[in-house]
Design a protein around this motif. Structure first.
Motif: not given
Lengths: 461, 461, 461
Positions: B135, B82, B105
């Motif tokens: 993503n 993250q 992310s």
């Protein structure tokens, strides 16, 4: 990517510090609209103009300089002037050397000049890297931000890196670049925005002609004839009854016309004994608009379905059934069920439903995104096998509709046969010829010819 | 390419010997899922983790090393951690120099951080080539292999070669890469998976509000009024009769609302005498969701068609017609055909059919794959010319439906006019204003304004 | 871009002077067809052949030389010969060094050889840059110019520049190149044209089986039973009545089968306590063809709608209503309106309409161009939320259709329940299990498992 979001995002100038300056030659409408949009997307913009005094129309944040000064400030120069003024660039050749020139011009007519504007520009300024782009976008749409239509921007050019730079700008404006290859594609890209459904012209004109013919044909038989002989006013038949007679006729004829050129081509190839000679021009053109013919036929078939399904809600039909029932009741009669009639009525409806269903399937597979997902073998299977099955079902539907009174003399009014009988001529011909072509004695040589075999090799000399 | 086949092929590891090692930082769910998939596709995978003891969750064939060791084994490093932990990469900067870092992310909210995660990563490790990708793919879908949804993977990055390497991996996993340009596009790509039909919110909320209003309006007029005055229980009208009253009303109002902003924009431009000032915000937003408004209107129109076509099968309608016929028979009466009525009924149906047909055509051209295949001129022709024709036909359909009792006092119950009369207000307004705008005295200056002319140039200062 | 125009433009050889010579090895059908097309598009073409005497089949403007001579004239060599003859290229390795070799070959069976033809070619001539292309295009289509089907040409290769050169040729021929990445993709590209709807096989076979079963089931109940006991000839029921009984049953069963594997997968995951083990093979395959199952179900639902809407036009139905009315009139009876019946009839129709409407929405979102424009969250929302709502509505529609005589003994003929009751088994099971899975005590662990949590981590060892 959700294209609208892309458009919204592009308005946020939070990344403006990274964008490179873009120069625009010309302060006309499109140049200004593009300038506005570039500034909104965070690009510093400098205009190159003959008169360097800031015009009130030019976006506030843009600089206005002479052509030479402006060109030196940017690596990318958008040429927003008309082709006939391009020669003013010749003296600037040295400054423009190595720059990326973006040609955004359009012409007024298809193939107006022998070479495309972009190629002409490349000849005028040989040291520059010319990229064609943006000509398919409308200034008004760019200005108002309402790019509902295609966001595709066709880009072509001989220099890969220059093309990439332009495509990055296109993406930053919230549009989708489409690489069309080298500058040779420019002519086609310049012709593109001038077209108005070129492949649809013939099918639509043909339908209009057929509509007119069958409208008057049915008007005479169904409105004028009863008016003359029975003095009945059936003029309201025009709204639905006659429309619902014309639509299935046109659908069937146009569907048969989709398969007729294939049959003709097979006959020509069998006769010539080779596939290496071009078909006559009219056949070539006909073959190219088969998809459009088929879709127009599908439109008429859909209208026919709608017109048929509203029959029971029509006030005329309700009146007819009620008065029929009342007269039966008054005469104290109940008819027994006529099984043959029930069979005919049901199978004609069932054939129509299945035919229409397959027809819609064919229509769906001709959607670009669907046909791009099937291979050649699958496409042939759908369009040829399912297509002929549709034609067979629809022809059978029309024949069974005729039913018992198919050739009965009472259905001739003023020696005119029922309109649906005329519509059967072409489909039956196509089906009979196709059936004959399936026989091995004809199918085998045809297959060999299509695999490259020639009966009389001297033909191709 | 048939995407499913692509997925099946990718599972066959017969080409594994040629693939280059891929490193994944982070052993969370998405990292593991991607690792599994990469191994299935023949890539050697090495995980970089704080604790190098092999976790049972990690795919068997993958190695687990420290971050520094893992990074040295591969040219491509997928950062499956993250954003708030990205700073652990700073000490590794030297090892990561020249490597391709893939940022996969996502955030929890739209525009959560001032810069995108990928750009933040690029700032933290300036020597690395950052590519944003993957993503938009779901870990669950990747794991289960059931990628029914979009297989598109948006890829962006400043280094062309790094982007190509990542796009090759994307293809090897059976997904389709979509080049979105430079790293500036990362913010948009990160916002993308968080959206839930953003452009549809306004049209759907508006429809829900209108449905509620017209439902109670019709309930009062058609169910409560007869219950109060005639003591009849028509509560079953809710299922079809009232629904079939609401649907056409909403379809007509929403269709008119598609064309209202264009008319308002024209008035604003005429008043201001320039096109170079932005419209008020509400108008901009309205214009951006016109397509969605139109499609919701089409949905209601389709429901209206279905509700209308089942009318003759409804047991209430059958009962009404039978009892009407029986009473006619008992009274020994047969009514003659009322030609005016037949005309009205047939033309109202015909107008509705043609209007709906054009409406469906408009809907089909708004499919992405179709609208990408038409140019700006063709799109304008369809959406503007055909669109207004649809509005005219549908308005006429509603007016003729009113027919003779259009303004008769008997159709007012509790001073409430029939609901369809309310639905005519906006479409008629739009059509009248549009008709006025076509007059040359207004059309000419408007055209000039849209081509860039200004009445009072000082406005744009 | 309008693809037809692209095709027309490509025929105009006005830019021939700029094109580079292309060499074609092999004078078979596809080689000649490609040569013709290249010459039309302005490319100088030279054929490499064993016998250099000009064959009459070869296009007039092309030169025919020995392989070695021909190869020296061009940078791009198209290998239009079969894989088993590739080894004749080994002696030419020196001349072919650095050349772009385009492999256009196809096999007769899927995965016929261990490595793809293109990879085999690359092994034989290691110094050449091998590009796979054109194998998905049909020679016949290329020859006749009627490229109605997909114009997509899949291109793959390890050398970017070589790929670009080939893609430029593809564009010049009026086709759209699609970059599929490195040469590893060649196997898949070679398998592609051999497929015939691989994902559709199971759903279609399953439907055919179900159709056969329910056809005989209904035949026994609705035609043979009344013939035996009442001596009535209802054979015409086959055309519409029985078809309209089979279609909704199949639509409902197939729709339920779309959601059954998801429910099974959830149960398996809950039982195993992990998502990191693969599902049984049959479940994997079932999940991969859910989209196709759903679309087949939609096809049956559409047929059901059409069959239902023509009911009032069927001559049998008209006869039945008229004789019913006449007998009522003769018996001097008028029945009052049965409100319960009206409610049941109207709500069953309304449920069906809404269910079908949502079903069509689901179908539209599964169009490739639409599903590519929604993100994963939106797709899940539509396919899962709307999908279950559709299933609930359609199941309710079937149940209310049963209405009062749902379990009445009179509806059993020869101990056979009504066919629609059989169709309710699977959907009700799916809905009940899904309902149970929504309870927090099951939903919570399931969610955690899908996020990567494991109950017994040793499982994944």
């Amino acid at each position: 990517m959700n294209k609208n979001s892309s458009n919204i995002m592009a308005l946020a100038p939070n990344t403006s510090n990274k964008r490179e300056t873009v120069c625009i030659f010309g302060t006309g409408d499109f140049g200004r609209a593009l300038g506005h949009k570039l500034i909104q997307s965070g690009y510093p913009v400098v205009f190159g103009s003959r008169s360097t005094q800031t015009s009130s129309l030019i976006p506030k944040d843009a600089e206005v300089l002479s052509h030479a000064e402006a060109a030196q400030k940017a690596a990318i120069i958008i040429i927003a002037i008309q082709r006939q003024h391009y020669n003013f660039l010749t003296p600037l050749a040295e400054i423009l050397h190595g720059k990326v020139l973006v040609d955004i011009s359009n012409n007024l007519k298809i193939n107006q000049y022998p070479e495309s504007n972009a190629e002409y520009l490349a000849q005028l300024v040989p040291g520059a890297k010319v990229v064609k782009a943006f000509n398919t976008v409308s200034a008004w749409a760019l200005q108002s931000g309402t790019l509902d239509a295609s966001r595709q921007v066709f880009v072509c050019g001989d220099d890969m890196e220059a093309k990439q730079m332009v495509m990055d700008i296109v993406r930053a404006l919230g549009l989708s670049p489409l690489d069309q290859g080298s500058l040779l594609a420019a002519q086609e890209i310049e012709n593109y925005p001038l077209q108005l459904f070129p492949m649809w012209k013939f099918p639509i004109l043909l339908s209009l002609g057929l509509i007119a013919f069958f409208f008057f044909y049915c008007l005479i038989r169904d409105v004028i004839y009863p008016y003359v002989y029975e003095n009945k006013d059936y003029s309201f038949f025009i709204a639905i009854s006659i429309a619902n007679r014309i639509c299935p006729i046109l659908a069937l004829i146009l569907l048969a016309l989709v398969y007729l050129p294939g049959v003709l081509a097979a006959i020509i190839q069998l006769y010539r004994g080779t596939k290496y000679r071009r078909f006559p021009d009219w056949l070539d053109k006909w073959m190219l608009c088969r998809k459009q013919l088929g879709l127009v036929a599908l439109a008429f078939a859909s209208l026919h379905v709608l017109y048929t399904l509203v029959i029971p809600i029509r006030s005329f039909v309700r009146w007819r059934i009620i008065s029929q029932t009342v007269s039966l009741a008054l005469n104290n009669k109940t008819e027994p069920l006529d099984t043959t009639n029930a069979w005919l009525s049901d199978s004609y409806l069932a054939l129509g439903i299945l035919g229409f269903f397959l027809f819609v399937l064919l229509g769906i597979t001709s959607l670009p995104s669907v046909s791009n997902n099937v291979n050649w073998r699958e496409f042939r299977f759908v369009q040829s096998k399912l297509g002929y099955l549709t034609l067979v079902l629809c022809t059978a539907h029309t024949m069974v509709y005729g039913g018992k009174w198919f050739l009965s003399p009472s259905s001739y009014r003023w020696y005119l046969p029922n309109a649906y009988m005329l519509s059967l001529i072409i489909p039956c011909t196509v089906l009979v010829v196709k059936f004959v072509l399936i026989f091995p004695c004809l199918d085998k040589p045809l297959t060999r010819i299509r695999q490259g075999w020639e009966r009389n090799p001297q033909y191709s000399e």
